[in-house]
Design a protein around this motif. Sequence first.
Motif, PDB file in Angstrom:
ATOM      1  N   ASP A  42     -31.212  32.288 -51.067  1.00 60.73           N
ATOM      2  CA  ASP A  42     -30.171  32.721 -50.138  1.00 60.73           C
ATOM      3  C   ASP A  42     -30.667  32.697 -48.702  1.00 60.73           C
ATOM      4  N   LYS A  43     -29.783  32.502 -47.769  1.00 62.43           N
ATOM      5  CA  LYS A  43     -30.128  32.544 -46.352  1.00 62.43           C
ATOM      6  C   LYS A  43     -29.788  33.908 -45.782  1.00 62.43           C
ATOM      7  N   GLY A  44     -30.269  34.182 -44.576  1.00 63.24           N
ATOM      8  CA  GLY A  44     -30.016  35.464 -43.935  1.00 63.24           C
ATOM      9  C   GLY A  44     -28.558  35.656 -43.591  1.00 63.24           C
ATOM     10  N   ARG A  45     -28.161  36.904 -43.367  1.00 68.79           N
ATOM     11  CA  ARG A  45     -26.766  37.235 -43.075  1.00 68.79           C
ATOM     12  C   ARG A  45     -26.507  37.188 -41.574  1.00 68.79           C
ATOM     13  N   SER A  46     -25.299  36.774 -41.193  1.00 64.98           N
ATOM     14  CA  SER A  46     -24.907  36.760 -39.791  1.00 64.98           C
ATOM     15  C   SER A  46     -24.449  38.146 -39.370  1.00 64.98           C
ATOM     16  N   VAL A  47     -24.274  38.321 -38.066  1.00 62.32           N
ATOM     17  CA  VAL A  47     -23.776  39.598 -37.552  1.00 62.32           C
ATOM     18  C   VAL A  47     -22.380  39.880 -38.095  1.00 62.32           C
ATOM     19  N   ALA A  48     -21.546  38.842 -38.164  1.00 66.24           N
ATOM     20  CA  ALA A  48     -20.184  39.017 -38.679  1.00 66.24           C
ATOM     21  C   ALA A  48     -20.208  39.489 -40.123  1.00 66.24           C
ATOM     22  N   ILE A  49     -21.086  38.914 -40.942  1.00 62.82           N
ATOM     23  CA  ILE A  49     -21.169  39.324 -42.342  1.00 62.82           C
ATOM     24  C   ILE A  49     -21.622  40.776 -42.448  1.00 62.82           C
ATOM     25  N   THR A  50     -22.559  41.165 -41.595  1.00 64.45           N
ATOM     26  CA  THR A  50     -23.031  42.555 -41.595  1.00 64.45           C
ATOM     27  C   THR A  50     -21.882  43.502 -41.271  1.00 64.45           C
ATOM     28  N   ASP A  51     -21.064  43.144 -40.285  1.00 57.96           N
ATOM     29  CA  ASP A  51     -19.904  43.966 -39.938  1.00 57.96           C
ATOM     30  C   ASP A  51     -18.893  43.993 -41.083  1.00 57.96           C
ATOM     31  N   ASP A  52     -18.686  42.844 -41.733  1.00 58.79           N
ATOM     32  CA  ASP A  52     -17.758  42.785 -42.859  1.00 58.79           C
ATOM     33  C   ASP A  52     -18.252  43.666 -44.000  1.00 58.79           C
ATOM     34  N   VAL A 297      -5.118  27.432 -26.194  1.00 60.41           N
ATOM     35  CA  VAL A 297      -5.257  27.899 -27.574  1.00 60.41           C
ATOM     36  C   VAL A 297      -6.673  27.599 -28.058  1.00 60.41           C
ATOM     37  N   ARG A 298      -7.373  28.648 -28.494  1.00 56.93           N
ATOM     38  CA  ARG A 298      -8.755  28.498 -28.950  1.00 56.93           C
ATOM     39  C   ARG A 298      -8.901  29.033 -30.371  1.00 56.93           C
ATOM     40  N   ASN A 299     -10.012  28.720 -30.999  1.00 58.17           N
ATOM     41  CA  ASN A 299     -10.269  29.143 -32.378  1.00 58.17           C
ATOM     42  C   ASN A 299     -10.889  30.547 -32.418  1.00 58.17           C
ATOM     43  N   LEU A 300     -10.264  31.477 -31.710  1.00 62.61           N
ATOM     44  CA  LEU A 300     -10.731  32.854 -31.674  1.00 62.61           C
ATOM     45  C   LEU A 300      -9.766  33.763 -32.425  1.00 62.61           C
ATOM     46  N   LEU A 301     -10.320  34.785 -33.053  1.00 60.87           N
ATOM     47  CA  LEU A 301      -9.535  35.719 -33.852  1.00 60.87           C
ATOM     48  C   LEU A 301      -9.787  37.135 -33.380  1.00 60.87           C
ATOM     49  N   ASN A 302      -8.708  37.836 -33.013  1.00 63.13           N
ATOM     50  CA  ASN A 302      -8.802  39.248 -32.637  1.00 63.13           C
ATOM     51  C   ASN A 302      -9.016  40.088 -33.898  1.00 63.13           C
ATOM     52  N   THR A 303     -10.008  40.993 -33.888  1.00 60.39           N
ATOM     53  CA  THR A 303     -10.323  41.746 -35.101  1.00 60.39           C
ATOM     54  C   THR A 303     -10.242  43.261 -34.940  1.00 60.39           C
ATOM     55  N   ASP A 304      -9.893  43.737 -33.756  1.00 59.72           N
ATOM     56  CA  ASP A 304      -9.688  45.179 -33.603  1.00 59.72           C
ATOM     57  C   ASP A 304      -8.839  45.449 -32.373  1.00 59.72           C
ATOM     58  N   ALA A 305      -8.436  46.709 -32.208  1.00 60.73           N
ATOM     59  CA  ALA A 305      -7.529  47.074 -31.118  1.00 60.73           C
ATOM     60  C   ALA A 305      -8.225  47.135 -29.769  1.00 60.73           C
ATOM     61  N   ASN A 306      -9.535  47.002 -29.752  1.00 57.69           N
ATOM     62  CA  ASN A 306     -10.298  47.096 -28.510  1.00 57.69           C
ATOM     63  C   ASN A 306     -10.707  45.732 -27.968  1.00 57.69           C
ATOM     64  N   GLY A 307     -10.128  44.675 -28.505  1.00 58.95           N
ATOM     65  CA  GLY A 307     -10.409  43.343 -27.985  1.00 58.95           C
ATOM     66  C   GLY A 307     -11.554  42.627 -28.661  1.00 58.95           C
ATOM     67  N   GLY A 308     -12.096  43.187 -29.732  1.00 55.87           N
ATOM     68  CA  GLY A 308     -13.159  42.507 -30.458  1.00 55.87           C
ATOM     69  C   GLY A 308     -12.658  41.219 -31.071  1.00 55.87           C
ATOM     70  N   SER A 309     -13.497  40.200 -31.111  1.00 49.96           N
ATOM     71  CA  SER A 309     -13.052  38.915 -31.653  1.00 49.96           C
ATOM     72  C   SER A 309     -14.218  38.174 -32.294  1.00 49.96           C
ATOM     73  N   ARG A 310     -13.880  37.148 -33.044  1.00 48.79           N
ATOM     74  CA  ARG A 310     -14.881  36.242 -33.621  1.00 48.79           C
ATOM     75  C   ARG A 310     -14.278  34.850 -33.674  1.00 48.79           C
ATOM     76  N   SER A 311     -15.131  33.845 -33.679  1.00 49.04           N
ATOM     77  CA  SER A 311     -14.648  32.472 -33.766  1.00 49.04           C
ATOM     78  C   SER A 311     -14.410  32.108 -35.232  1.00 49.04           C
ATOM     79  N   ILE A 312     -13.415  31.257 -35.459  1.00 52.70           N
ATOM     80  CA  ILE A 312     -13.127  30.731 -36.785  1.00 52.70           C
ATOM     81  C   ILE A 312     -13.664  29.307 -36.839  1.00 52.70           C
ATOM     82  N   THR A 313     -14.561  29.054 -37.778  1.00 55.03           N
ATOM     83  CA  THR A 313     -15.216  27.746 -37.847  1.00 55.03           C
ATOM     84  C   THR A 313     -14.979  27.014 -39.163  1.00 55.03           C
ATOM     85  N   SER A 314     -14.234  27.638 -40.088  1.00 59.59           N
ATOM     86  CA  SER A 314     -13.955  26.963 -41.359  1.00 59.59           C
ATOM     87  C   SER A 314     -12.690  27.509 -41.982  1.00 59.59           C
TER      88      SER A 314
END
Length: 412
Positions: A42-52, A297-314
């Motif tokens: 297995d490979k290491g986890r990303s920051v997004a995965i840690t948050d998930d 229009v960009r490949n960004l996704l809003n993930t909380d009410a405070n403006g947090g976001s992440r890119s969608i790559t797949s």
Amino acid sequence: MTKIVPAVYSAVLAVGLALSVAGPAGAAGNEGDPLMITGSADKGRSVAITDDARALARELGVTPKEAAARFDGQEAFLAAAEKAIAAAPERYFTSTWEPGTHEGAAYRASISFAGPADESIVEFFENLPYRTLVRFDAPASNADIEKVRAEAMEKIWSSGDYDGLTGDINPETGAIEIQVEVASGGELLTATAAPAATMAAVEEIVADVEATSPVDIVVSPAVGIAPLEQTLFGGVAAGGCTLGFTASNSTYRGALSAAHCSNTSVTPARSTSPIYFVKEHLGSYGDAQFWRSSDTVRNLLNTDANGGSRSITSRVDTSTNGISVCNYGKTRTNYACTTVRNWNHAFYNSQGIYLSRMAQTNGTFTNPGDSGGPWFYNNGAYGIHFGKSGGYSTYSRIFDVEAILSVTVLTS
């Protein structure tokens, strides 16, 4: 390196038993061992995965470490499963991501096909870092069972007045499991039983369909399964829903949402220009619509009410039970995660339209106003939120949405 025990593989071909595929813990051994395939680490986890993982831990009531362990290897398995399904779509039955379910047993995930054993399908899983059970003993393909389910549910729906009608396919036996909720005027005999006359009529319909079905059909009465499209009312147009992923077609760039939301133009939050309706689908490929925008229009996704976001790559095919998925909707401060309960769920909506190929989760955290919002994990797009069916949060799977609307989720 692939190691095959010839005697075992010959037996599988002859009797249609399961093929067991092993990761690094396995090696070919004595006669009677399964087909063994070694994988990589297995490979290491990303920051997004840690948050998930933290979000999933809150939902499941486990530690973040335990939740993170559920994610390890999920994306690799889904990628392998997508290729295997594409190689034999007419034979695919189901798959399950089972971390922890079979602790100490020989596999971490399983996938099942109808028909004779096929080593070329097994090979898609040879580089996974854990054991995967590949089976060729399904009673029929999911596509063939879906034809029977659609026929049975259509005949039931047209025979009377129902508040709710859902149908799922048992991942072990292939049996079609239908739940019926009689309309409010039907005078339920108890909290869990439909009137005897109504159920007798339903059972007669089912018996007729079952006569030519490759699997059993089981019908049971239920309450509280009526579909709930999670939109807001009171003249709130499209602003009553949540936008999902950004996407494009051959002409426009814009965003996805749910088809049962209003088609009236509205200016989304954090945007400067209104969006305009282009196309929608409400039926056998789920519940989704596409809007065009003149904004950047960009490949960004809003993930909380405070403006947090992440890119969608797949974009990820989620034809698998047990996988972890996350959702954000406008009614909540933060996104939340859960697991898939039934990857091919079907029901009749409040308009009497048959919706299938829907993913029903184990989550109940979504609210009116969350319709159209994104279901995701890490940087992958998984689906578009519908609302609740059978009391559980449910979404349209992203590959089905793209296919029926002729759009592509932006990944760069």
